[in-house]
Design a protein around this motif. Structure first.
Motif, mmCIF file in Angstrom:
data_model
loop_
_atom_site.group_PDB
_atom_site.id
_atom_site.type_symbol
_atom_site.label_atom_id
_atom_site.label_comp_id
_atom_site.label_asym_id
_atom_site.label_seq_id
_atom_site.Cartn_x
_atom_site.Cartn_y
_atom_site.Cartn_z
ATOM 1 N N LYS A 1 107.052 34.306 79.694
ATOM 2 C CA LYS A 1 106.292 35.429 79.111
ATOM 3 C C LYS A 1 105.273 34.942 78.092
ATOM 4 N N SER A 2 105.715 34.119 77.154
ATOM 5 C CA SER A 2 104.822 33.658 76.084
ATOM 6 C C SER A 2 103.679 32.818 76.636
ATOM 7 N N MET B 1 101.139 35.155 78.104
ATOM 8 C CA MET B 1 100.412 35.862 77.055
ATOM 9 C C MET B 1 99.408 34.948 76.357
ATOM 10 N N PHE C 1 101.429 38.852 68.138
ATOM 11 C CA PHE C 1 102.503 37.904 68.449
ATOM 12 C C PHE C 1 103.760 38.229 67.655
ATOM 13 N N GLN C 2 104.905 37.867 68.234
ATOM 14 C CA GLN C 2 106.191 38.051 67.537
ATOM 15 C C GLN C 2 106.243 37.196 66.278
ATOM 16 N N ILE D 1 98.410 43.606 73.807
ATOM 17 C CA ILE D 1 99.687 42.937 74.088
ATOM 18 C C ILE D 1 100.554 43.014 72.833
ATOM 19 N N ASP E 1 104.079 41.701 71.478
ATOM 20 C CA ASP E 1 105.165 40.750 71.754
ATOM 21 C C ASP E 1 106.293 40.964 70.756
ATOM 22 N N GLU E 2 107.391 41.560 71.208
ATOM 23 C CA GLU E 2 108.552 41.849 70.341
ATOM 24 C C GLU E 2 108.125 42.544 69.047
ATOM 25 N N ILE F 1 106.314 43.521 75.369
ATOM 26 C CA ILE F 1 107.393 42.542 75.558
ATOM 27 C C ILE F 1 108.497 42.869 74.566
ATOM 28 N N SER F 2 109.694 43.092 75.068
ATOM 29 C CA SER F 2 110.820 43.412 74.191
ATOM 30 C C SER F 2 112.111 43.047 74.896
#
Length: 503
Positions: free
Chosen positions: A48-49, A52, A90-91, A168, A170-171, A201-202
């Motif tokens: 996933k990362s 992205m 980003f997370q 996007i 991400d978390e 994304i989660s």
């Protein structure tokens, strides 16, 4: 998938990405449509990362085709990606703690006058962005003074400050309370109405089922399948994601804790002015005592005081003896461990090896004559933990920062397991960790309890608290609202106490 090709804003076809001999993505495909939330689901390490980062212009694809809004899309850097209409949150926080919220949100895009940054215009522009998103944040505050949750909201504001066709996330809720997550969900709703496409994304399955229109599952760098949200169940998605069925997300208790057993840890009227007051609880050997509360309820602050990181009034007894830890070293020496909420800054030294990170809290156990470390014993102990906790690493010398979030969290757990703690404080132990790694971490926690460790489990994830705890202390505005067990352990009762609607 439903919907016409005209709705498609982003199309990824046969994208591969290799790092040397390692293929991170193989034949990846994804089709994202306007005004819809498209969740990308996969375990840590699924790719996933990497995907992205290709979209964000951090990496270039090795092969394959990406089309954004009808045009070939191959951004050379994140700035070009943003200018072409892609925003990414980003997370991992990318904020500068010594700058203000406004300076972080508008970094590299500051309004200028006569060649100099126009501070007044900067604050006004950042305030408009934050107000439009309805975020409860002061843009003149230094980011270093904010909580982890507030910093996450700033990261979201920074990402959404660009006018984006594709967003996007991400978390994004990994460190948000339920009320802060609701703010984010409202923002997502407004973005969707404006026609933006959201890639989400989660690892939180309830959240995914609530927000998603479409869900794509990837595994081991490869596309698995895409589904409309109403065509799948959580169980189906987990099976697709991990390649195996999970009968239980939360493993059952290994044993029953005797209610008449003396507490290992007893806390009476613990108070720190302005942070928490009159906190009393006890925990027995082999018991998992959950702590739930909204952000700001004082849960983490209480644990910091117990671990000697902050001073507090009140009485703490360990094995019946009154103790007052003035530093974490004193707490560790008496058998108290602490898996911190912020593993990146407080739990790990990312540049150091897996071995060093695992052994650092128990170095005294490996000291030989004249204070030298017995390297063989240290290495054997670290190697045993890597095997026991199924930590995926190339070698013990690999830097901790090179591992996935779930494996980093297992290293933090391994570090404390080596100290053989009587009491282990776990603050958000599965934050940002995928569902497969979560299951493994839950098994480790259960096994620790079975071996007699008393565990304090602090979590913002209500299903996690309910699934893992024997009893739950619910915190509200710095005070324990209730201690619940048995039939009282329901989501409704816990949330009623956490929000103060029930006293």
């Amino acid at each position: 998938m439903h919907g016409s090709a005209a709705d498609t804003i982003l199309k990824i076809t046969d994208v591969t990405k290799s790092f040397g001999q390692v293929a991170a993505l193989k034949g990846m495909r994804l089709e994202v449509r306007r005004g819809r939330v498209h969740t990308l689901l996969g375990e840590n390490g699924a790719g996933k990362s990497t995907l992205m980062k290709i979209l964000a212009g951090v990496h270039g694809a090795t092969s394959g085709e990406i089309v954004l809004d009808g045009q070939a899309y191959r951004p050379a850097n994140p700035q070009e990606a943003a200018s072409l209409g892609l925003a990414i949150v980003f997370q991992e926080l990318s904020l500068c703690n010594n700058l203000t919220v406004a300076e972080n949100i508008l970094a590299t895009r500051e309004p200028r006058r006569f060649g100099f940054i126009n501070d007044k215009a900067l604050v006004a522009k950042a305030h408009r962005i934050v107000a439009d998103l309805r975020l409860p944040i002061d843009v003149t505050e230094k980011v270093g003074n904010l909580s982890i949750a507030q910093r996450q909201l700033v990261e979201i504001a920074k990402g959404l400050s660009h006018d984006a066709k594709v967003v996007i996330l991400d978390e994004p809720t990994s460190s948000l309370s339920d009320s802060e997550a609701e703010i984010l969900f409202e923002i997502i709703g407004r973005l969707r109405q404006r026609g933006a496409a959201i890639i989400y994304i989660s690892h939180r399955m309830e959240e995914i089922m609530r927000l998603s229109d479409d869900i794509t599952v990837i595994r081991d760098g490869e596309y698995v399948s895409t589904h409309a949200r109403d065509e799948v169940t959580i169980e189906t998605l987990i099976a697709l994601m991990v390649g195996r069925r999970m009968d239980e997300i939360y493993p059952p208790p290994v044993h029953h804790v005797a209610a008449d057993r003396a507490p290992v840890l007893a806390v009476d009227r613990l108070t720190r002015e302005g942070e928490f007051q009159d906190v009393s609880f006890d925990v027995r050997a082999g018991e998992i005592l959950g702590f739930f509360g909204l952000v700001g309820s004082g849960r983490s602050e209480v644990m910091n005081a117990l671990f000697g990181m902050k001073s507090a009034a009140g009485t703490v007894r360990l094995d019946g003896e009154v103790v007052r830890f003035r530093s974490p070293d004193q707490a560790i020496a008496r058998g108290v461990g602490f898996v911190t909420e912020n593993r990146k800054e407080e739990g790990l030294v990312l540049g150091h090896s897996v071995e060093w990170n695992i052994s650092m809290a128990a170095l005294a156990d490996f000291a030989g004559g004249l204070g030298f470390i017995r390297n063989g014993a240290e290495r054997a102990a670290a190697s045993e933990q890597v095997g026991k906790l199924s930590i995926k690493t190339n070698s013990l010398e690999t830097p901790a920062g090179a591992l996935s979030g779930g494996n980093q969290q297992k290293i933090v757990l391994a570090k404390w397991l080596l100290t053989r703690p009587k009491v282990l404080i776990l603050d958000e132990p599965t934050r940002g960790v995928d569902v497969g790694a979560k299951f493994e971490i839950y098994k480790i926690i259960r096994e620790l309890a079975a071996e007699g460790t008393a565990i304090l489990l602090i979590s913002s994830d209500l299903p996690e608290v309910l699934g893992m705890s024997d009893r739950v202390v619910v915190m509200h505005e710095g005070a324990p609202g209730a201690t619940l067990e048995g039939s009282a352990l329901t989501p409704e009762t816990i949330m009623a106490h956490a929000t103060g609607f029930q006293s």
